[in-house]
Design an enzyme around this catalytic site. Structure first.
Site, PDB file in Angstrom:
ATOM      1  CG  HIS A 189     -12.836   3.031   3.164  1.00 46.19           C
ATOM      2  ND1 HIS A 189     -13.512   4.043   3.801  1.00 46.19           N
ATOM      3  CD2 HIS A 189     -11.528   3.220   3.460  1.00 46.19           C
ATOM      4  CE1 HIS A 189     -12.660   4.816   4.452  1.00 46.19           C
ATOM      5  NE2 HIS A 189     -11.444   4.336   4.265  1.00 46.19           N
ATOM      6  CD  GLU A 249      -8.575  -1.600   4.189  1.00 44.30           C
ATOM      7  OE1 GLU A 249      -7.690  -1.491   5.070  1.00 44.30           O
ATOM      8  OE2 GLU A 249      -9.241  -0.635   3.799  1.00 44.30           O
ATOM      9  NE  ARG A 273      -6.494   0.747   0.114  1.00 43.62           N
ATOM     10  CZ  ARG A 273      -6.969   0.960   1.313  1.00 43.62           C
ATOM     11  NH1 ARG A 273      -6.235   0.737   2.357  1.00 43.62           N
ATOM     12  NH2 ARG A 273      -8.200   1.388   1.474  1.00 43.62           N
ATOM     13  CG  ASN A 319      -1.888   1.068   1.309  1.00 40.51           C
ATOM     14  OD1 ASN A 319      -1.834   2.005   0.503  1.00 40.51           O
ATOM     15  ND2 ASN A 319      -2.804   0.982   2.262  1.00 40.51           N
ATOM     16  NE  ARG A 349      -9.357  11.624   4.227  1.00 40.58           N
ATOM     17  CZ  ARG A 349      -9.417  10.335   3.882  1.00 40.58           C
ATOM     18  NH1 ARG A 349     -10.270   9.942   2.971  1.00 40.58           N
ATOM     19  NH2 ARG A 349      -8.635   9.458   4.455  1.00 40.58           N
ATOM     20  N   GLY A 359      -9.787   7.405   8.039  1.00 37.25           N
ATOM     21  CA  GLY A 359     -10.718   7.626   6.943  1.00 37.25           C
ATOM     22  C   GLY A 359     -12.000   6.915   7.340  1.00 37.25           C
TER      23      GLY A 359
HETATM   24  P1  AMP Z   1      -7.601   3.312  11.313  1.00 41.55           P
HETATM   25  O1  AMP Z   1      -7.422   4.438  10.349  1.00 41.55           O
HETATM   26  O2  AMP Z   1      -8.617   2.299  10.868  1.00 41.55           O
HETATM   27  O3  AMP Z   1      -6.299   2.688  11.744  1.00 41.55           O
HETATM   28  O4  AMP Z   1      -8.222   3.943  12.663  1.00 41.55           O
HETATM   29  C1  AMP Z   1      -7.561   4.937  13.376  1.00 41.55           C
HETATM   30  C2  AMP Z   1      -8.527   5.557  14.370  1.00 41.55           C
HETATM   31  O5  AMP Z   1      -8.969   4.538  15.284  1.00 41.55           O
HETATM   32  C3  AMP Z   1      -7.909   6.662  15.213  1.00 41.55           C
HETATM   33  O6  AMP Z   1      -8.811   7.753  15.324  1.00 41.55           O
HETATM   34  C4  AMP Z   1      -7.746   5.993  16.557  1.00 41.55           C
HETATM   35  O7  AMP Z   1      -7.790   6.908  17.631  1.00 41.55           O
HETATM   36  C5  AMP Z   1      -8.955   5.084  16.589  1.00 41.55           C
HETATM   37  N1  AMP Z   1      -8.825   4.062  17.625  1.00 41.55           N
HETATM   38  C6  AMP Z   1      -7.995   3.010  17.664  1.00 41.55           C
HETATM   39  N2  AMP Z   1      -8.131   2.345  18.849  1.00 41.55           N
HETATM   40  C7  AMP Z   1      -9.076   3.009  19.567  1.00 41.55           C
HETATM   41  C8  AMP Z   1      -9.675   2.834  20.857  1.00 41.55           C
HETATM   42  N3  AMP Z   1      -9.319   1.835  21.648  1.00 41.55           N
HETATM   43  N4  AMP Z   1     -10.626   3.719  21.247  1.00 41.55           N
HETATM   44  C9  AMP Z   1     -10.991   4.737  20.444  1.00 41.55           C
HETATM   45  N5  AMP Z   1     -10.474   4.956  19.220  1.00 41.55           N
HETATM   46  C10 AMP Z   1      -9.524   4.112  18.790  1.00 41.55           C
END
Ligand code: AMP
Length: 393
Positions: free
Chosen positions: A175, A373, A87, A9, A235, A206
């Site tokens: 996504h 993914e 990706r 990616n 965003r 995202g």
């Molecule tokens: P991603 O882009 O899918 O990796 O998600 C990232 C987002 O997930 C960020 O805003 C993180 O703060 C949130 N996140 C990950 N673990 C937690 C948690 N235990 N509680 C709240 N938000 C979380």
């Protein structure tokens, strides 16, 4: 000899990688190269989280890819690379499936760069770099738009003069690799829901939602770009286009400045004035952080309603992505005002991060399914590079 598939990616200065065995579905290792250039850093880990040592030239994408593979190669000396899966954010209006890369496809995908200028050129740079690093190894492009090409016309168009649709101004939705994973997981693990009406909320840095019927995408909150729909880490999500006209005409902002505002300064970060990270906001204790969360929750509720309307009802709501998979508080708050849709959460299950978090009596199932993914890329690469047959032979 161990044959492996590398998934890539590629971002502007980063490279996320996973290594899969050709005959398996669980990664052997994952990794990240950050800050590609003279000061790049690399982190590779095996499936148990133990560090795999790696170092070397990472001044370009091609050099970084070679360094990653050298690191894996010294950890698994009998490994050979069977194929590379990439990706790619945009596959255009006609590609509903992933594809084996050749010169013609690369040229075609380059014409889509104006549609996704922040991602597509870097994705293609990753493909070219991998072709240069591993000549003769099959490369497969997996598109984030492919899953959504089943949108009916009313969910594929904007109400602009028709020639814009013909020229590619459509609701592509993104996504798609995540939604493809969730659709296949529902089909195998919850077949009673697979034929039904499912709203998937991919809530991470995202964020978007997809309304699926019978495992196919009917509607998505992201549209022409990855800006539309839900507010995200930085965003803005859905925005009246009149705001953009105002920023240009009255505030004299350039396209580049507006792009920076909408992609990098808005969303949770812009509203909180503090952070794009939901964990930070949950612990912040400021009014602005609380309001940023309120807005996020409200827009999620609104869009779940909109997706259910597009599907003519809802049988299941599925959470995934970093926030969806981990934040009990956000899941509970989103579901709080959705009882009218038959959504009712079991708080013990939600607190335990269980797979099914709806209460026994609820009409609508609510589930948490960690998305994957990379697995979608690895399996598509295995199939399109013809590796399944070769393994069996
Ligand atoms: P991603 O882009 O899918 O990796 O998600 C990232 C987002 O997930 C960020 O805003 C993180 O703060 C949130 N996140 C990950 N673990 C937690 C948690 N235990 N509680 C709240 N938000 C979380």
């Amino acid at each position: 000899m161990m044959k492996a598939i590398l998934t890539l990616n590629s971002g502007s200065s980063s490279l996320k990688v996973s290594l899969f065995p050709v005959a398996g579905e669980t990664p052997l290792a994952t990794g990240l190269v950050d800050g590609i250039g003279p000061k790049a850093s690399i982190r590779l880990r095996d499936h148990e989280g133990a560090a795999i040592p790696a170092s070397g030239d990472m001044s370009s994408h091609a050099a970084a890819i070679r360094t990653v593979l050298a690191g894996f190669g010294s950890h698994w000396p009998d490994m050979t690379l069977a194929a590379v899966g990439h990706r790619v954010v945009h596959g255009g209006a006609d590609r509903a499936t992933h594809a084996l890369v050749d010169a013609g496809l690369l040229e075609e995908l380059a014409t889509l760069s104006p549609f996704a200028p922040l991602h597509q050129p870097h994705n293609l740079e990753g493909i070219r770099a991998a072709m240069e690093a591993f000549p003769g190894v099959p490369q497969v492009a997996c598109f984030d738009t492919a899953f959504h090409r089943s949108h009916p016309w009313v969910n594929d168009t904007f109400a602009l003069p028709r020639e814009f649709y013909e020229q590619g101004v459509r609701r592509y939705g993104f996504h798609g690799l995540s939604y493809e994973y969730i659709a296949s997981t529902i089909a195998s693990q919850a077949p009673h829901l697979a034929a039904g009406r499912v709203v998937v909320a991919h809530l991470g840095n995202g964020a978007s939602m997809c309304g699926m019927q019978g495992g196919r995408s009917i509607a998505s909150t992201m549209g022409f770009s990855a800006l539309d729909g839900l507010p995200m880490g930085t965003r803005c999500g859905q925005l009246d286009p009149g705001v953009v006209l105002y920023l240009m005409d009255q505030r004299g902002m350039s396209a580049r400045e507006i792009s920076d505002l909408l992609y990098k300064q808005s969303g949770l970060f812009g509203l909180s004035g503090l952070s794009n990270d939901m964990r930070t906001l949950e612990g912040a204790g400021t009014r602005e952080a609380a309001e940023a969360i309120d807005y996020f929750v409200f827009r999620c509720q609104r869009e779940i309603g909109a997706m259910a309307a597009a599907l003519g009802g809802i049988d299941a709501l599925i959470f995934c992505g970093g926030i969806g998979e981990n934040s009990r508080m956000i899941r509970a708050r989103i579901c709080e005002r959705l009882a009218w849709m038959g959504i009712e959460i079991d708080h013990t299950a939600n607190t335990a991060n269980a797979r099914v978090i709806s209460s026994d009596l609820a009409r609508t199932s609510v589930m948490v399914i960690p998305t994957n993914e990379e697995r979608v890329i690895a399996l598509a690469t295995r199939a399109l590079a013809g590796l399944i047959d070769k393994e069996a032979a």
